[in-house]
Scaffold this motif. Sequence first.
Motif, PDB file in Angstrom:
ATOM      1  N   SER A 368       0.814  -1.228   0.000  1.00  0.00           N
ATOM      2  CA  SER A 368       0.000   0.000   0.000  1.00  0.00           C
ATOM      3  C   SER A 368       0.845   1.274   0.000  1.00  0.00           C
ATOM      4  O   SER A 368       0.313   2.348  -0.269  1.00  0.00           O
ATOM      5  CB  SER A 368      -0.915   0.009   1.226  1.00  0.00           C
ATOM      6  OG  SER A 368      -0.146  -0.041   2.423  1.00  0.00           O
ATOM      7  N   CYS A 369       2.131   1.165   0.307  1.00  0.00           N
ATOM      8  CA  CYS A 369       2.978   2.351   0.424  1.00  0.00           C
ATOM      9  C   CYS A 369       3.559   2.703  -0.940  1.00  0.00           C
ATOM     10  O   CYS A 369       4.096   1.842  -1.656  1.00  0.00           O
ATOM     11  CB  CYS A 369       4.104   2.101   1.434  1.00  0.00           C
ATOM     12  SG  CYS A 369       5.187   3.512   1.669  1.00  0.00           S
ATOM     13  N   ASP A 370       3.474   3.998  -1.291  1.00  0.00           N
ATOM     14  CA  ASP A 370       4.038   4.494  -2.553  1.00  0.00           C
ATOM     15  C   ASP A 370       5.368   5.200  -2.355  1.00  0.00           C
ATOM     16  O   ASP A 370       6.033   5.534  -3.342  1.00  0.00           O
ATOM     17  CB  ASP A 370       3.048   5.457  -3.228  1.00  0.00           C
ATOM     18  CG  ASP A 370       1.751   4.754  -3.585  1.00  0.00           C
ATOM     19  OD1 ASP A 370       1.798   3.536  -3.845  1.00  0.00           O
ATOM     20  OD2 ASP A 370       0.689   5.415  -3.577  1.00  0.00           O
ATOM     21  N   ASP A 371       5.732   5.455  -1.125  1.00  0.00           N
ATOM     22  CA  ASP A 371       6.976   6.166  -0.824  1.00  0.00           C
ATOM     23  C   ASP A 371       8.119   5.149  -0.804  1.00  0.00           C
ATOM     24  O   ASP A 371       8.174   4.274   0.055  1.00  0.00           O
ATOM     25  CB  ASP A 371       6.850   6.879   0.524  1.00  0.00           C
ATOM     26  CG  ASP A 371       8.011   7.826   0.774  1.00  0.00           C
ATOM     27  OD1 ASP A 371       8.969   7.813  -0.031  1.00  0.00           O
ATOM     28  OD2 ASP A 371       7.968   8.572   1.769  1.00  0.00           O
ATOM     29  N   SER A 372       9.048   5.270  -1.752  1.00  0.00           N
ATOM     30  CA  SER A 372      10.159   4.322  -1.827  1.00  0.00           C
ATOM     31  C   SER A 372      11.096   4.459  -0.637  1.00  0.00           C
ATOM     32  O   SER A 372      11.721   3.468  -0.218  1.00  0.00           O
ATOM     33  CB  SER A 372      10.935   4.530  -3.134  1.00  0.00           C
ATOM     34  OG  SER A 372      11.429   5.859  -3.216  1.00  0.00           O
ATOM     35  N   GLU A 373      11.211   5.664  -0.064  1.00  0.00           N
ATOM     36  CA  GLU A 373      12.088   5.847   1.089  1.00  0.00           C
ATOM     37  C   GLU A 373      11.559   5.087   2.311  1.00  0.00           C
ATOM     38  O   GLU A 373      12.322   4.451   3.038  1.00  0.00           O
ATOM     39  CB  GLU A 373      12.221   7.338   1.407  1.00  0.00           C
ATOM     40  CG  GLU A 373      12.947   8.145   0.345  1.00  0.00           C
ATOM     41  CD  GLU A 373      14.399   7.702   0.196  1.00  0.00           C
ATOM     42  OE1 GLU A 373      14.983   7.255   1.197  1.00  0.00           O
ATOM     43  OE2 GLU A 373      14.927   7.790  -0.921  1.00  0.00           O
ATOM     44  N   LYS A 374      10.254   5.122   2.517  1.00  0.00           N
ATOM     45  CA  LYS A 374       9.680   4.383   3.643  1.00  0.00           C
ATOM     46  C   LYS A 374       9.796   2.878   3.413  1.00  0.00           C
ATOM     47  O   LYS A 374      10.058   2.117   4.359  1.00  0.00           O
ATOM     48  CB  LYS A 374       8.220   4.790   3.831  1.00  0.00           C
ATOM     49  CG  LYS A 374       8.037   6.219   4.305  1.00  0.00           C
ATOM     50  CD  LYS A 374       6.571   6.622   4.354  1.00  0.00           C
ATOM     51  CE  LYS A 374       5.814   5.878   5.416  1.00  0.00           C
ATOM     52  NZ  LYS A 374       4.422   6.355   5.561  1.00  0.00           N
ATOM     53  N   GLN A 375       9.614   2.440   2.169  1.00  0.00           N
ATOM     54  CA  GLN A 375       9.806   1.020   1.876  1.00  0.00           C
ATOM     55  C   GLN A 375      11.227   0.576   2.183  1.00  0.00           C
ATOM     56  O   GLN A 375      11.455  -0.466   2.804  1.00  0.00           O
ATOM     57  CB  GLN A 375       9.482   0.752   0.398  1.00  0.00           C
ATOM     58  CG  GLN A 375       8.007   0.829   0.052  1.00  0.00           C
ATOM     59  CD  GLN A 375       7.755   0.512  -1.416  1.00  0.00           C
ATOM     60  OE1 GLN A 375       8.659   0.605  -2.247  1.00  0.00           O
ATOM     61  NE2 GLN A 375       6.525   0.165  -1.739  1.00  0.00           N
ATOM     62  N   LEU A 376      12.198   1.397   1.766  1.00  0.00           N
ATOM     63  CA  LEU A 376      13.592   1.058   2.010  1.00  0.00           C
ATOM     64  C   LEU A 376      13.904   1.057   3.502  1.00  0.00           C
ATOM     65  O   LEU A 376      14.645   0.184   3.996  1.00  0.00           O
ATOM     66  CB  LEU A 376      14.498   2.051   1.272  1.00  0.00           C
ATOM     67  CG  LEU A 376      16.003   1.837   1.414  1.00  0.00           C
ATOM     68  CD1 LEU A 376      16.394   0.509   0.799  1.00  0.00           C
ATOM     69  CD2 LEU A 376      16.777   2.978   0.762  1.00  0.00           C
ATOM     70  N   THR A 377      13.333   2.000   4.239  1.00  0.00           N
ATOM     71  CA  THR A 377      13.573   2.064   5.686  1.00  0.00           C
ATOM     72  C   THR A 377      13.073   0.801   6.382  1.00  0.00           C
ATOM     73  O   THR A 377      13.757   0.246   7.254  1.00  0.00           O
ATOM     74  CB  THR A 377      12.876   3.295   6.271  1.00  0.00           C
ATOM     75  OG1 THR A 377      13.393   4.472   5.636  1.00  0.00           O
ATOM     76  CG2 THR A 377      13.106   3.400   7.756  1.00  0.00           C
ATOM     77  N   VAL A 378      11.903   0.320   5.999  1.00  0.00           N
ATOM     78  CA  VAL A 378      11.355  -0.887   6.630  1.00  0.00           C
ATOM     79  C   VAL A 378      12.180  -2.112   6.258  1.00  0.00           C
ATOM     80  O   VAL A 378      12.486  -2.968   7.118  1.00  0.00           O
ATOM     81  CB  VAL A 378       9.879  -1.066   6.222  1.00  0.00           C
ATOM     82  CG1 VAL A 378       9.338  -2.404   6.702  1.00  0.00           C
ATOM     83  CG2 VAL A 378       9.030   0.056   6.794  1.00  0.00           C
ATOM     84  N   LEU A 379      12.574  -2.229   4.990  1.00  0.00           N
ATOM     85  CA  LEU A 379      13.379  -3.374   4.578  1.00  0.00           C
ATOM     86  C   LEU A 379      14.719  -3.411   5.313  1.00  0.00           C
ATOM     87  O   LEU A 379      15.142  -4.450   5.827  1.00  0.00           O
ATOM     88  CB  LEU A 379      13.613  -3.328   3.065  1.00  0.00           C
ATOM     89  CG  LEU A 379      12.440  -3.709   2.169  1.00  0.00           C
ATOM     90  CD1 LEU A 379      12.817  -3.539   0.709  1.00  0.00           C
ATOM     91  CD2 LEU A 379      12.006  -5.142   2.425  1.00  0.00           C
ATOM     92  N   ILE A 380      15.390  -2.276   5.377  1.00  0.00           N
ATOM     93  CA  ILE A 380      16.688  -2.222   6.048  1.00  0.00           C
ATOM     94  C   ILE A 380      16.516  -2.424   7.551  1.00  0.00           C
ATOM     95  O   ILE A 380      17.339  -3.085   8.212  1.00  0.00           O
ATOM     96  CB  ILE A 380      17.396  -0.884   5.744  1.00  0.00           C
ATOM     97  CG1 ILE A 380      17.757  -0.816   4.260  1.00  0.00           C
ATOM     98  CG2 ILE A 380      18.639  -0.720   6.596  1.00  0.00           C
ATOM     99  CD1 ILE A 380      18.385   0.504   3.840  1.00  0.00           C
ATOM    100  N   GLY A 381      15.437  -1.883   8.119  1.00  0.00           N
ATOM    101  CA  GLY A 381      15.204  -2.030   9.550  1.00  0.00           C
ATOM    102  C   GLY A 381      15.053  -3.475   9.967  1.00  0.00           C
ATOM    103  O   GLY A 381      15.654  -3.924  10.956  1.00  0.00           O
ATOM    104  N   PHE A 382      14.272  -4.256   9.214  1.00  0.00           N
ATOM    105  CA  PHE A 382      14.095  -5.675   9.558  1.00  0.00           C
ATOM    106  C   PHE A 382      15.312  -6.499   9.165  1.00  0.00           C
ATOM    107  O   PHE A 382      15.608  -7.503   9.817  1.00  0.00           O
ATOM    108  CB  PHE A 382      12.842  -6.225   8.875  1.00  0.00           C
ATOM    109  CG  PHE A 382      11.580  -5.912   9.614  1.00  0.00           C
ATOM    110  CD1 PHE A 382      11.137  -6.715  10.644  1.00  0.00           C
ATOM    111  CD2 PHE A 382      10.820  -4.793   9.286  1.00  0.00           C
ATOM    112  CE1 PHE A 382       9.966  -6.434  11.330  1.00  0.00           C
ATOM    113  CE2 PHE A 382       9.657  -4.496   9.971  1.00  0.00           C
ATOM    114  CZ  PHE A 382       9.226  -5.310  11.004  1.00  0.00           C
TER     115      PHE A 382
END
Length: 1276
Positions: A368-382
């Motif tokens: 559901s997220c369109d912001d690539s920066e937020k997607q990258l933050t979640v991927l790197i965080g986990f």
Amino acid sequence: MATLGEEVLPNSSSKKKKQQHSMNDVRGVLQQNRQFLDFFWDIAKPDQEVRLAATENLIQYLKSSNKPDELKYTFKRLVDGLAATREAARPGFSLALAQVLQCFEEVPLSTVLEHFYEKYNLQKVKKKLVRNAAFGNFFGVLALFQSGRLAKDPKVLLPCVQLLQSLAAYREHLKDLPRKTLVDILSEVPESTFEEVLFGALHSDLTSAFTTPEQLHLLLVGLQKFPKVLKPKKLKKLLGTSTVITKENIPKLVDVLKMAAKSVKKEQHLPEVALDVLKIAVKEGAFELFWEEVVEHGLMEEESGPCVYLCYRLLGAALPLLDNDQLEVLLRRNIMLRYGDHVVSNQPSDRFKFAPEMETYVDKFLESCDDSEKQLTVLIGFSSLTNKGYPVVPSTWKVVRHVSLIALQKYIGWLKNMFLMPNIDSLLDFSTKRQKENQEHPDTIDHFVFRQRKWIIPRLTSIIENPLVKRQESQVMDIARFILFHAFFYAKKSVSDIPEAEARLSVPLDDRTRSQMADAFFSLLFNLNVMPVSREGPDADTIKERHVSGVMADGSLWIHCMVRYADELLSHRKSIVAVKPFSEEQKDAWARMLQHVEDLQKKSKKSSSMELSSYQQLLLLVGIHLFKTPLESMELLNDIQNCLENALSKKAKKKKASTEPEWVEVMVEILLSLYSQPSKLFRVLSKNVFKNICPHMTKNALQLILNVFDPEEEQSEESAIVVTDEKDQNASEDQEEDSSTDEDSDQEGAAEEGETDDEEEIVDEDVNEVFRKQLMDVLQGGKAMGGEDSDEDLDDETMMAFDKNLSSLFAEHKKRIQAKKDEKGKIRMEKILRTQFKTKVLDLIEVFVTKQPDSPLVFSVIEPLISVIERSMSSESSQLEQDFLRKTADIFMNNLCKNKKYCKDVSELKDDLHDMMERLLKRASKQNDSSVALYCFSATLYLFKVLRGGNTEQPEEVKRKGSETKSSAQADCLGFLNLQRVTLLYGEALQGFMTKRNSPLTSAMFLDLFSRFSFICKPLLPIIMKSVKDGARQHQQAQACGLLLKSLQNPSLSKSLSPPEWQDLIKEGVTQVTETLKTMDEIKIKVDQQKLKNCFDLLNHLIRIIKKQKLDIALDELSTVLQALNQKEGFGKSVRLEDIYWNVMILLGFARPKKEKTNSVPDVAPEMNNTLKKKKKGFLPETKKRKNRKKTKPAEEQKSNGREDKVEVSEKQGDTKSKRKKNKKKRKLELPEGGAQENKAGAPSKKAKHNAEDKQNWKATTPENGKKKGKKAIKS
């Protein structure tokens, strides 16, 4: 009188009139239409589809009928059903009521509300019916709300809300359903209605919001829905604070959320009130306060599972609500460490595991997220949450499929940077409690780096392997080049043209990491070979239409691009060095391979061929294996190149070297060696190459494949299967690397226990006389057998030497045990690998039989496959062996024997094929298992088809001559089949089947022969006819009858015979059946019955033929034999057999007698009377028995009726039944002589008497008398 559309107020004076009027309406409806009433029965059924259909049909009926009484009855019936005892009925009636209210808006809601007010008044209802009344009120309000009209009618809305508030007190019945419905109503009400009507009614609930989760949820929904009404000033009056998330409210929020977490323990989902609290915290800008105080210091400190899982669910639900900075902070909190410990820690199998649910939260967020920066933050965080360097999330995490191309590219860059320059400080690393307790030596940085790189390698390859991931060709190429470079090369200097050489490794790669990268690279090659074409490039659509895989958008092979990149790296010798440098011979082989690939590419441009493409892929794959196994790959590469030169050169056909093998044979050997490799890509490419060389196969080349299945060849030649002992290597790796989870340690412990158990078993087996003798020698040498005071004679040095000898003896014995164990394990593993190899090679057999069914070489496959089936049937049946047998049998039957295409020209092979048919028939007759004999017999039928179908067209001369040359035409139609020899072969097999006691052949085999080749039925009929009487056993005689029947039913047989021959055949059949029936003395066992059944079936067919065709055949002797057969012992035991017998007798003109029903009870009456006189144990004496004074019949009349006999018979039968039935029989026996037998004499029984009297009294009595009798009955 008020109509349905008017509002009726509760008036006690008009209740009786209303009830009387409603009763009259109901009677009228009941008398009018039965279909209308069936709707209500269907609404109460448990099936949801039936309920919905009934509701829809009811509404359509009411609209079409337009009758007020039916509509009124509908509301009454639906309201009555709201409190039904069946759980499925209550929601069904509620939904139907809502739909009817929605369709008939002229009916006011107040009328319905008044109905269930009167029906389910909680103040007046009895205590036993409180639960039903509570459900009736709740589902009534729910129906009003679901009708969509409640929010528009404030007069009804307020009573409904007040009713729901009162129903909250019945929590033991309704749980939190009233509060949830109240929240749903609140979300649908307009703001003006809430402020004017509901705010005052809900004031107490809003004031006590921090008391229960439902009341807090009500407040939060109001804040979200009506922010203008619940302003900070008004909120301060209600709660004492202008916001919800404050330090004063933290303890209350924690308590409420704990209650909410425990309330959904079984449902295992996030409570809605918790999600609303999270949303209000983000909205009020107090997320940090909420998370730190409520979640981490409040809920996480509670050790109960529901509270901890609530924290995890809040973590997943918070991802879409926060901005990028808040996400970075959240993913570094202690909640992540707690979650990682939960995932890694060893838990019981029945314990709830939260990892799949967290993956669902992350997957939904990335989708559901369109912001690539937020997607990258979640991927790197986990991905940064690690346990001793190894990330918690799996390396094949599927959530990446929703990531945008920009975020994916940055994520790939982050993974590569962490591989090259690991930053341990940036990771959120933790250790479990057990790891901390068991840690003797601190882990080094190299250990952390190795574990992280071990995860990054499959993480990168999974991006390519997962077809759902949205990626570009450049990203795929980037990952493949990165893995190839670091698997086989390292850079001395940076090269501008090669990005992989510019990066520097902060921690050098060890051999284990490079080995893992090499394995990952060749696994990646397989996925690249089957990967579909991307949509990039101008030629992508054209390539995609051809369904070609393994190529790029421009048409070049992926593996060729990898080889070109490797060649480019080899060209920079000064800057880039191979991990295993090539020798001069390997360099020449590499250069020669590139030249051959170039030549094949030039030829493929002129004529596109899959053959050239498969050769090219095979060369490239073997060539790139030079980096992994240089010596083996170089030999294979040279052989493949020589084969291709001979296969593709124009002079290859003219060259005939007697000493050198054919190129096809060499290629087959190469393919077999590639099949022994564990790489799946090798097998796929080898299979494709074999498809291309199938037309060029020779007998020797095919024999090389068949030798794989020959056990003699396995023993005489060196095996291609090599079992490497990697135990020491794995043990050293295990010592260097700790397990990433506590489960690994448990599994290792279980494995060690299993090993020790095996050792103990081997010790018990191997303690033999030799070891005992050695032990006795050592003991005697140490003077241990000298006597009681032997220990005093030994000094310290002698004792030390004695102990040393004992320890060395046991050490040697332990080594021998371990050596035997290793040898057994090696043999077992070699057997498994050999079976797997054979299973893989079966693919080549299947390809050859499918691609070249018309080749004469196919006949060379028949007997080896049957041998494989024989050995597999007689060997141990492990699952692997069963799969191998199943695959072999499937290829033999479906791809070979049942193939419609076969070799047409067998003129040179006809003698060999006849010999093979003879061998197979003899082989089938000697089998111990009928299933193996079936495969041999099926092979003979295949050869029969091939020999007969060699020349099916008649010559022109035969067609012109017509009937004069009928025999020669028939001979020509047989093709290359020697009918005389084949008849003799099948005749011997049939004779053995009829005469041998335990023949593996079955009648189904010969029936298949007769049905497929009917012309062979005529010469074999004498054997069958003779066996009807002279079969070895009753079973063979029955089989002969069945075969004769099926043969006679074949229409081609009668056409091949002249009328006199046909009549003689029918006559002979009748004679043989008559003779065999004469030998039947008694029918005792099942085989005798089966023989008679087959004989009667055959006779039925023969007699019908005689009657229909009016043949001159006498049946007198047969009639006499059949009449005598009816009197034989055991004939009437089978009802089915008797029916078939009389079917035959009816054809002969006999009538079947009707059976008279006989009563067998008087025959056993004397015995019963004798048993009646015996005194049973436990019976009362006659003086103690209760007399039935109502019966006055004398005892003589009872005995004459024979009732006592029946009573005693029933008593004797009841001895084998349950105890209760025995007691009933005893009571019957205890009746006096005047009681039980009157009914037999004609007097009506007590029950019948009363029924007759009741009928007369019912006709004679008046309503008043009936009422009086009813009152008296109630009093009594």
